[in-house]
Scaffold this active site. Structure first.
Site, PDB file in Angstrom:
ATOM      1  CG  HIS A 246      -1.639   1.405   1.027  1.00  0.00           C
ATOM      2  ND1 HIS A 246      -2.049   2.131   1.449  1.00  0.00           N
ATOM      3  CD2 HIS A 246      -3.281   0.621   1.041  1.00  0.00           C
ATOM      4  CE1 HIS A 246      -2.710   2.796   1.447  1.00  0.00           C
ATOM      5  NE2 HIS A 246      -3.795   2.175   1.098  1.00  0.00           N
ATOM      6  CD  GLU A 305      -5.687  -2.775  -3.871  1.00  0.00           C
ATOM      7  OE1 GLU A 305      -5.135  -3.862  -4.592  1.00  0.00           O
ATOM      8  OE2 GLU A 305      -5.524  -2.283  -3.874  1.00  0.00           O
TER       9      GLU A 305
END
Length: 363
Positions: A246, A305
């Site tokens: 991320h 995700e």
């Protein structure tokens, strides 16, 4: 200059705080750990909208008005024609939202919350050759979304799972789509314009377009025994492991744990997907071990995700609709940031550094 505005502070906000070093997300003073699984989507709408759109109705009245807006915007589903049905679901949704009037009041905001929740299920059913299902205003937002998608009243566990998802992704600092929303809001263009800009940013694969490929990766791996070899081969070929890493978090994304918990509660009641989550957990552990060895200098952990894909798949959303479902949940954050910018900020107008050629001086 910092490319990509890395670490540049571009706004002050009271809406959400992302602590990438500690792996913490705070939404309007409340930790995600407390919100996910305990608060409804309507609770978070009230939390994020407080003080930004005039007097707020109580929770019962807020839910009632949001349900009425779902019924109102359903009339626009009739504008879906054969040309629109050729587009991806998120583009159909965006085209219908563009039909809505601009404004900066609570009525406009609730209409914009209702719109993607109605338009996406309708588009998905019509793309499959089925008739759209009209909203049921008396249902909660999450329950009505699932009812419009599957043409039946969802289970309590399914509603709780979708509610947990919508709450978890409701806001997340100054990400690309939220920044786009604030830029447009700074021009006084209106909330509909801000939401449309945000959706345009969201659909890019570097922002909201990645959950679907997580399922492609799991399908390709197939069984837990294949995980380590498949992941190592993917890295050998320079491929990205979907659902890991991320831009902000240097430790585990707290939203991943919130969604993993919601998924486990859903599967406990609907065990058909039990093998799927077992595979996912094995892939997660194998990926973290492989990444630690192959990329020791980069803090790569599971992100939102990974379990988003599994949760939405279990709720029977097709993988090409995942970006649109993300937009359903994030619209509340986009609107709140747009209002905060319009009320307290200035026109956003950064400078650029010219690095092109200079005019030649006359001899």
């Amino acid at each position: 200059m910092k490319n990509g505005l890395e670490d540049v502070v571009a706004a002050e906000t009271q809406l959400s705080h992302v602590d990438g070093e500690a792996g913490q997300l705070i939404i309007r003073g409340v930790s995600l750990d407390h919100l996910a699984g305990h608060a409804s989507y309507e609770d978070v709408v009230a939390l994020l909208f407080e003080g930004l759109l005039g007097p707020m109705p109580d929770r019962v009245e807020l839910a009632k008005r949001l349900g009425e807006k779902r019924a109102e915007v359903f009339a626009h589903v009739g504008a879906i024609d054969d040309a629109l049905l050729e587009l991806p679901p998120v583009d159909i949704m965006r085209a219908l939202i563009a039909r809505l009037p601009d404004g900066e009041d609570l009525d406009t905001a609730l209409r914009l919350l209702a719109a993607p929740a109605v338009f996406l299920p309708a588009a998905l059913r019509m793309k499959s050759g089925e008739a759209p299902v009209a909203p049921t205003p008396a249902l909660s937002h999450a329950a009505d979304i699932l009812a419009m998608l599957c043409a039946k009243v969802p289970s309590r566990q399914e509603v709780a799972a979708l509610d947990a998802y919508l709450v978890t992704i409701s806001d997340h600092g100054l990400n690309a789509s939220t920044f786009a929303s604030r830029v447009v809001a700074s021009t006084k263009a209106g909330l509909t314009s801000s939401v449309l800009a945000a959706i345009g940013a969201l659909k890019g694969p570097l922002h909201g377009g990645a959950p679907g490929p997580v399922l492609d990766m799991l399908d390709a791996i197939g069984t837990p025994e294949n995980a380590e070899a498949w992941l190592s081969d993917a890295l050998d070929h320079g491929e990205r492991l979907m659902g890991f890493g991320h831009r902000v978090y240097r430790v585990r994304d707290p939203r991943a744990d919130a969604l993993k918990g919601a998924l486990k509660r859903l599967i406990a009641a609907h065990p058909a997907n039990r093998d799927r989550i077992r595979l996912a957990e094995e892939v997660e552990q194998s990926a973290l071990a492989v990444l630690k060895v192959r990329k020791p200098d980069r803090p790569l952990d599971v992100n939102v995700e990974f379990y988003t894909a599994l949760l939405l798949d279990a709720l029977r959303f097709p993988r090409d609709a995942f970006t649109g479902v993300f937009a359903i949940g994030r619209t509340v954050g986009w609107i709140a940031h747009a209002r905060e910018q319009a009320l307290e900020g200035r026109l956003i107008r950064p400078r650029s550094l010219y690095v092109g050629p200079l005019p030649q001086q006359a001899a």
